[in-house]
Motif scaffolding. Sequence first.
Motif, PDB file in Angstrom:
ATOM      1  N   ASN A  71      -4.920  -0.835 -11.205  1.00  7.68           N
ATOM      2  CA  ASN A  71      -4.613  -0.022 -10.034  1.00  7.68           C
ATOM      3  C   ASN A  71      -5.160   1.387 -10.248  1.00  7.68           C
ATOM      4  O   ASN A  71      -4.653   2.137 -11.062  1.00  7.68           O
ATOM      5  CB  ASN A  71      -3.101   0.024  -9.799  1.00  7.68           C
ATOM      6  CG  ASN A  71      -2.728   0.839  -8.581  1.00  7.68           C
ATOM      7  OD1 ASN A  71      -3.589   1.283  -7.832  1.00  7.68           O
ATOM      8  ND2 ASN A  71      -1.440   1.031  -8.387  1.00  7.68           N
ATOM      9  N   ASP A  72      -6.207   1.722  -9.499  1.00 12.94           N
ATOM     10  CA  ASP A  72      -6.803   3.044  -9.642  1.00 12.94           C
ATOM     11  C   ASP A  72      -6.515   3.937  -8.436  1.00 12.94           C
ATOM     12  O   ASP A  72      -7.149   4.968  -8.255  1.00 12.94           O
ATOM     13  CB  ASP A  72      -8.302   2.952  -9.900  1.00 12.94           C
ATOM     14  CG  ASP A  72      -9.055   2.241  -8.794  1.00 12.94           C
ATOM     15  OD1 ASP A  72      -8.406   1.724  -7.862  1.00 12.94           O
ATOM     16  OD2 ASP A  72     -10.290   2.203  -8.846  1.00 12.94           O
ATOM     17  N   PHE A  73      -5.539   3.531  -7.614  1.00 18.04           N
ATOM     18  CA  PHE A  73      -5.144   4.357  -6.488  1.00 18.04           C
ATOM     19  C   PHE A  73      -4.277   5.517  -6.965  1.00 18.04           C
ATOM     20  O   PHE A  73      -3.484   5.365  -7.890  1.00 18.04           O
ATOM     21  CB  PHE A  73      -4.333   3.550  -5.466  1.00 18.04           C
ATOM     22  CG  PHE A  73      -5.141   2.527  -4.721  1.00 18.04           C
ATOM     23  CD1 PHE A  73      -6.160   2.906  -3.870  1.00 18.04           C
ATOM     24  CD2 PHE A  73      -4.873   1.177  -4.876  1.00 18.04           C
ATOM     25  CE1 PHE A  73      -6.899   1.953  -3.178  1.00 18.04           C
ATOM     26  CE2 PHE A  73      -5.600   0.228  -4.190  1.00 18.04           C
ATOM     27  CZ  PHE A  73      -6.624   0.620  -3.342  1.00 18.04           C
ATOM     28  N   THR A  74      -4.421   6.650  -6.291  1.00 19.55           N
ATOM     29  CA  THR A  74      -3.504   7.758  -6.545  1.00 19.55           C
ATOM     30  C   THR A  74      -2.165   7.364  -5.934  1.00 19.55           C
ATOM     31  O   THR A  74      -2.100   6.464  -5.075  1.00 19.55           O
ATOM     32  CB  THR A  74      -3.998   9.059  -5.880  1.00 19.55           C
ATOM     33  OG1 THR A  74      -3.955   8.878  -4.451  1.00 19.55           O
ATOM     34  CG2 THR A  74      -5.394   9.435  -6.338  1.00 19.55           C
ATOM     35  N   PRO A  75      -1.079   8.016  -6.355  1.00 22.07           N
ATOM     36  CA  PRO A  75       0.218   7.697  -5.739  1.00 22.07           C
ATOM     37  C   PRO A  75       0.184   7.854  -4.208  1.00 22.07           C
ATOM     38  O   PRO A  75       0.810   7.063  -3.489  1.00 22.07           O
ATOM     39  CB  PRO A  75       1.173   8.703  -6.381  1.00 22.07           C
ATOM     40  CG  PRO A  75       0.549   8.985  -7.715  1.00 22.07           C
ATOM     41  CD  PRO A  75      -0.934   8.951  -7.460  1.00 22.07           C
ATOM     42  N   GLU A  76      -0.560   8.833  -3.713  1.00 27.47           N
ATOM     43  CA  GLU A  76      -0.651   9.053  -2.271  1.00 27.47           C
ATOM     44  C   GLU A  76      -1.392   7.902  -1.581  1.00 27.47           C
ATOM     45  O   GLU A  76      -0.996   7.437  -0.506  1.00 27.47           O
ATOM     46  CB  GLU A  76      -1.360  10.386  -1.967  1.00 27.47           C
ATOM     47  CG  GLU A  76      -0.594  11.610  -2.411  1.00 27.47           C
ATOM     48  CD  GLU A  76      -0.728  11.919  -3.911  1.00 27.47           C
ATOM     49  OE1 GLU A  76      -1.636  11.358  -4.590  1.00 27.47           O
ATOM     50  OE2 GLU A  76       0.099  12.699  -4.412  1.00 27.47           O
ATOM     51  N   GLU A  77      -2.496   7.447  -2.200  1.00 25.58           N
ATOM     52  CA  GLU A  77      -3.247   6.324  -1.636  1.00 25.58           C
ATOM     53  C   GLU A  77      -2.398   5.055  -1.645  1.00 25.58           C
ATOM     54  O   GLU A  77      -2.406   4.289  -0.681  1.00 25.58           O
ATOM     55  CB  GLU A  77      -4.532   6.093  -2.433  1.00 25.58           C
ATOM     56  CG  GLU A  77      -5.567   7.184  -2.270  1.00 25.58           C
ATOM     57  CD  GLU A  77      -6.716   7.051  -3.247  1.00 25.58           C
ATOM     58  OE1 GLU A  77      -7.845   7.420  -2.854  1.00 25.58           O
ATOM     59  OE2 GLU A  77      -6.513   6.579  -4.397  1.00 25.58           O
ATOM     60  N   GLU A  78      -1.678   4.842  -2.736  1.00 24.90           N
ATOM     61  CA  GLU A  78      -0.819   3.661  -2.845  1.00 24.90           C
ATOM     62  C   GLU A  78       0.260   3.689  -1.756  1.00 24.90           C
ATOM     63  O   GLU A  78       0.530   2.682  -1.108  1.00 24.90           O
ATOM     64  CB  GLU A  78      -0.163   3.609  -4.233  1.00 24.90           C
ATOM     65  CG  GLU A  78       0.772   2.445  -4.431  1.00 24.90           C
ATOM     66  CD  GLU A  78       0.106   1.216  -4.992  1.00 24.90           C
ATOM     67  OE1 GLU A  78       0.730   0.152  -4.914  1.00 24.90           O
ATOM     68  OE2 GLU A  78      -1.014   1.324  -5.505  1.00 24.90           O
ATOM     69  N   GLN A  79       0.853   4.845  -1.526  1.00 22.81           N
ATOM     70  CA  GLN A  79       1.895   4.957  -0.502  1.00 22.81           C
ATOM     71  C   GLN A  79       1.315   4.713   0.890  1.00 22.81           C
ATOM     72  O   GLN A  79       1.943   4.058   1.721  1.00 22.81           O
ATOM     73  CB  GLN A  79       2.578   6.324  -0.559  1.00 22.81           C
ATOM     74  CG  GLN A  79       3.790   6.410   0.357  1.00 22.81           C
ATOM     75  CD  GLN A  79       4.835   5.352   0.035  1.00 22.81           C
ATOM     76  OE1 GLN A  79       5.239   5.181  -1.116  1.00 22.81           O
ATOM     77  NE2 GLN A  79       5.287   4.610   1.041  1.00 22.81           N
ATOM     78  N   ARG A  82       1.041   1.077   1.244  1.00 22.45           N
ATOM     79  CA  ARG A  82       2.379   0.507   1.437  1.00 22.45           C
ATOM     80  C   ARG A  82       2.863   0.725   2.865  1.00 22.45           C
ATOM     81  O   ARG A  82       3.480  -0.157   3.454  1.00 22.45           O
ATOM     82  CB  ARG A  82       3.373   1.104   0.446  1.00 22.45           C
ATOM     83  CG  ARG A  82       3.178   0.626  -0.969  1.00 22.45           C
ATOM     84  CD  ARG A  82       4.151   1.325  -1.937  1.00 22.45           C
ATOM     85  NE  ARG A  82       3.960   0.862  -3.277  1.00 22.45           N
ATOM     86  CZ  ARG A  82       4.504  -0.249  -3.779  1.00 22.45           C
ATOM     87  NH1 ARG A  82       5.290  -0.982  -3.039  1.00 22.45           N
ATOM     88  NH2 ARG A  82       4.262  -0.602  -5.026  1.00 22.45           N
TER      89      ARG A  82
END
Length: 91
Positions: A71-79, A82
């Motif tokens: 998982n190379d997404f930033t927390p913001e991208e992941e959110q 989601r």
Amino acid sequence: MGPQLQVVVEEFILKSGSDDDEVRTAARNDLRDFIEREEIGITTLLVVVKVVDLIKDKKVVEVREILGIVNDFTPEEEQALRDEHPWAFED
């Protein structure tokens, strides 16, 4: 699997989990059109089908584990993902 095929398959997997029949139908048509346009061989198609079967009905975390995806997404991208596709992250 070439990068373009990988993108088409990833989009197919994502859209095929939709609750919207039109989205699922469009995903199937897009994949079929791509296979026909690019003249994908039966061996490649069988690999794609095997991968789809392997990850069908799995959550994002499970798919990452099965396919060894980091998982190379930033927390913001992941959110954002989601928020856009909550069904893919449900427990």
